[in-house]
Design an enzyme around this catalytic site. Structure first.
Site, mmCIF file in Angstrom:
data_model
loop_
_atom_site.group_PDB
_atom_site.id
_atom_site.type_symbol
_atom_site.label_atom_id
_atom_site.label_comp_id
_atom_site.label_asym_id
_atom_site.label_seq_id
_atom_site.Cartn_x
_atom_site.Cartn_y
_atom_site.Cartn_z
ATOM 1 C CB CYS A 160 -13.003 -33.951 -22.877
ATOM 2 S SG CYS A 160 -14.343 -35.041 -22.366
ATOM 3 N NE ARG A 162 -20.700 -33.623 -27.795
ATOM 4 C CZ ARG A 162 -21.090 -34.426 -28.778
ATOM 5 N NH1 ARG A 162 -21.303 -33.969 -29.992
ATOM 6 N NH2 ARG A 162 -21.301 -35.709 -28.542
ATOM 7 C CB SER A 219 -22.321 -39.015 -25.027
ATOM 8 O OG SER A 219 -22.936 -37.774 -24.773
ATOM 9 C CD GLU A 224 -21.396 -37.632 -21.360
ATOM 10 O OE1 GLU A 224 -21.274 -37.226 -20.198
ATOM 11 O OE2 GLU A 224 -20.866 -37.107 -22.340
ATOM 12 N N GLY A 225 -24.365 -38.254 -18.164
ATOM 13 C CA GLY A 225 -25.040 -37.080 -17.629
ATOM 14 C C GLY A 225 -24.255 -35.794 -17.730
ATOM 15 C CD GLN A 226 -18.273 -34.278 -17.533
ATOM 16 O OE1 GLN A 226 -17.925 -35.435 -17.752
ATOM 17 N NE2 GLN A 226 -17.421 -33.335 -17.197
ATOM 18 N N GLY A 305 -4.912 -34.031 -11.237
ATOM 19 C CA GLY A 305 -6.034 -33.121 -11.418
ATOM 20 C C GLY A 305 -7.088 -33.386 -10.363
ATOM 21 N N GLY A 307 -10.578 -31.911 -10.659
ATOM 22 C CA GLY A 307 -11.820 -31.306 -11.111
ATOM 23 C C GLY A 307 -12.977 -32.288 -11.144
ATOM 24 C CG MET A 309 -13.289 -34.756 -16.441
ATOM 25 S SD MET A 309 -14.678 -35.616 -17.198
ATOM 26 C CE MET A 309 -13.817 -36.808 -18.210
#
Length: 556
Positions: A160, A162, A219, A224-226, A305, A307, A309
């Site tokens: 989302c 990059r 980031s 952030e870990g995602q 949504g 998912g 996120m």
């Protein structure tokens, strides 16, 4: 001055009574043949050092990467010829799957790493969303990039925040042109628009960029870990049957994943708010009183949504004591999983048919779907009677965007997207500056590890030539010996096998010095000098003179 191994031919009138006399003869001759080259190698070894990376091309921020690139290179040289890091390169459409030997040959020819991309730091969301690629299509698009031949290896990372294409090629100009052509064809944007939004890095700059990405330092929310999970998926896709990772990129991506893990386990950079979802919660909490005129704890919340996120959103909302959340999704499966995962949160599930009913009774609506069309826009808000001035906050954390840009023009509606999260991120970044310094030190170690391995690949052709040349000499001498021995009834088959093993052992021991010397080199210049001297000593580039004595004549 250069040296060449000499070939000693057995006198035609010389006979051997047993294997021991033959072994003594061969040993004496081979010691004479190799004395001068080995003396020269020893003389060189005192002044040649490191697999250090070349200086970086442009960016001062990564100059320190190359300073210690040779720290681990000495233990990596032979691994470059033996490991299976690259696995199999995917075949793709019209692409034959390369063998391990072919991948190694490509890598040793000087494939340079490049990255072309755009991120939230450089490009507007309108541009990013035109290039976004679903994860299921990463390999297919990588094959398209490689299909014309200018790019040897490619891997796509699309999130989302990059869109980046990592690729390896021997001709930087042709490869960059090919990737730019692909971006233009896919996005429909003009080249001038693309160039204003993209960044292009190569060599050590590209390596350092990926390390920072995996470590979470590039980031929107530092640490952030995602993103680490997404880089890991990029690596896993690149080594799949239809992936285009190759030996160089797969090794780089694997190193980047290891670097990201180290940063998070050995520093505190991931403590606190470490995701886009958490930044969205912080932003909505900070703006709630101003935009909605009520405290955040009393706001009615909805998420469109279900998912990853959304799961992170629920996690951070629950951590702030919010116990009632409505989730709108196309199916019931994932929302029910979230109900089971968060038993202390009262999660109301609604399908898309009830979307506007849920939005109409909510104060804050977060959107996090994979839809390529707007889920909410000004027209839909008007059609559903939400233009009556009632305060409503829309927080869109999806790319492509789920909320149309004109939604915020409706009376009472305030709309935020991922670009609006920068203020929240700035605060988090300031809190993590000290941890970033420590994290960068760890990332440099991992970057240097890859750079040392990559530089070691250039020695592989010389190593292979040296082994082939020495084995050719061995076989020539052994053939003449066995022809003589076959005339002597005193020699058994086992004794002939012993002679064969002896010749192999002598060659291996003879080559051990040059190999160890290459592994000990501690600078790019030193390694290049060592390769040049070894090539000259053993006349590796003069294949036609192999097997001939002085003056190019065969001894008789």
């Amino acid at each position: 001055m250069s040296f060449s191994p000499h070939i000693y031919y057995m006198p035609s009138n010389h006979t051997f009574d047993n294997a021991q006399s033959l072994i003594q003869y061969i040993s004496a001759k081979m010691r004479l043949a190799t004395a001068l080259p080995l003396i020269a190698i020893a003389a060189l070894s005192s002044g040649i050092s490191a697999f250090q990376s070349p200086s970086l091309a442009s960016r001062l921020v990564v100059n320190s990467v190359s300073s210690n690139a040779g720290v681990r290179a000495s233990s990596l040289l032979m691994a470059a010829t033996m490991d299976d890091t690259g696995l199999e390169v995917g075949s793709g459409v019209g692409r034959r799957k390369k063998t391990k030997k072919e991948r190694l040959e490509l890598a040793s020819k000087g494939l340079q790493v490049h990255v072309i991309g755009l991120s939230i730091h450089h490009a507007q969301v309108e541009v990013r969303e035109k290039l976004a690629i679903p994860e299921a299509e990463w390999n297919n698009q990588s094959n398209i990039i490689c299909s014309t031949g200018q790019v040897e290896e490619a891997a796509i990372l699309s999130t989302c925040n990059r869109f980046e294409i990592y690729f390896a090629a021997s001709d930087a100009h042709e490869a960059n042109a090919r990737v730019m052509e692909y971006l233009q064809e896919r996005s429909g944007l003009s080249m001038s628009v693309l160039r204003r939004n993209i960044f292009m890095l190569q060599g050590d700059d590209a390596v350092w960029h990926l390390m920072r990405v995996a470590g979470g330092l590039d980031s929107l929310v530092v640490g952030e870990g995602q993103i680490l999970s997404q880089v890991r998926q990029c690596h896993l896709h690149s080594i799949e049957e239809d992936g285009c990772g190759g030996k160089v990129l797969s090794r780089l991506l694997n190193n980047a994943v290891a670097a990201g893990k180290r940063v998070r386990s050995e520093t505190n950079i991931s403590k606190g708010s470490v995701s886009i979802s958490s930044a969205a919660v912080e932003l909505s909490e900070a703006m709630c009183t101003k935009d909605l005129n009520l405290p955040f704890s009393e706001a009615r919340l909805a998420v469109i949504g279900a998912g990853t996120m959304t799961r992170l959103l629920v996690t951070h909302l629950a951590s702030r004591g919010l116990e009632r959340i409505a989730i709108v999704n196309r199916s019931m499966g994932r929302p029910k999983e979230l109900q089971e995962q968060f038993p202390d949160v009262d999660i109301e599930i609604a399908l898309v048919d009830d979307l506007w009913d849920v939005v109409g009774r909510s104060d804050i609506v977060y959107t996090a779907t994979s839809s390529t069309d707007y889920v909410i826009d000004d027209v839909l808000l008007k059609q559903n009677g939400l233009d009556n001035g009632r305060p409503l906050m829309l927080v869109d954390i999806a790319v492509p965007r789920n909320v149309g840009p004109d939604s915020g023009k409706i009376a009472g509606v305030t709309a935020y997207n991922v670009d609006d999260l920068k203020a929240v991120v700035a605060k988090n970044t300031a809190m993590r500056q000290r941890e970033m310094i420590e994290a960068e030190n760890l990332l440099r170690e991992e970057a240097n590890s890859f750079i040392g391995w990559r530089e070691s690949l250039s020695a592989i052709p010389t190593i292979n030539q040296l082994q082939e040349r020495a084995n050719m000499f061995r076989q020539e001498e052994l053939k003449k010996c066995t022809r003589k021995l076959s005339q002597n009834d005193n020699f058994t088959e086992k004794e002939l096998e012993a002679v064969e093993r002896l010749s192999r052992g002598i060659v291996n021991k003879m080559l051990h010095g040059p190999m160890a010397h290459l592994r000990r080199a501690e600078s790019v210049e030193g390694k290049q000098a060592a390769l040049k001297e070894l090539s000259s000593m053993f006349r590796l580039e003069d294949g036609e003179t192999a097997g001939r004595g002085r003056g190019g004549r065969r001894r008789r």
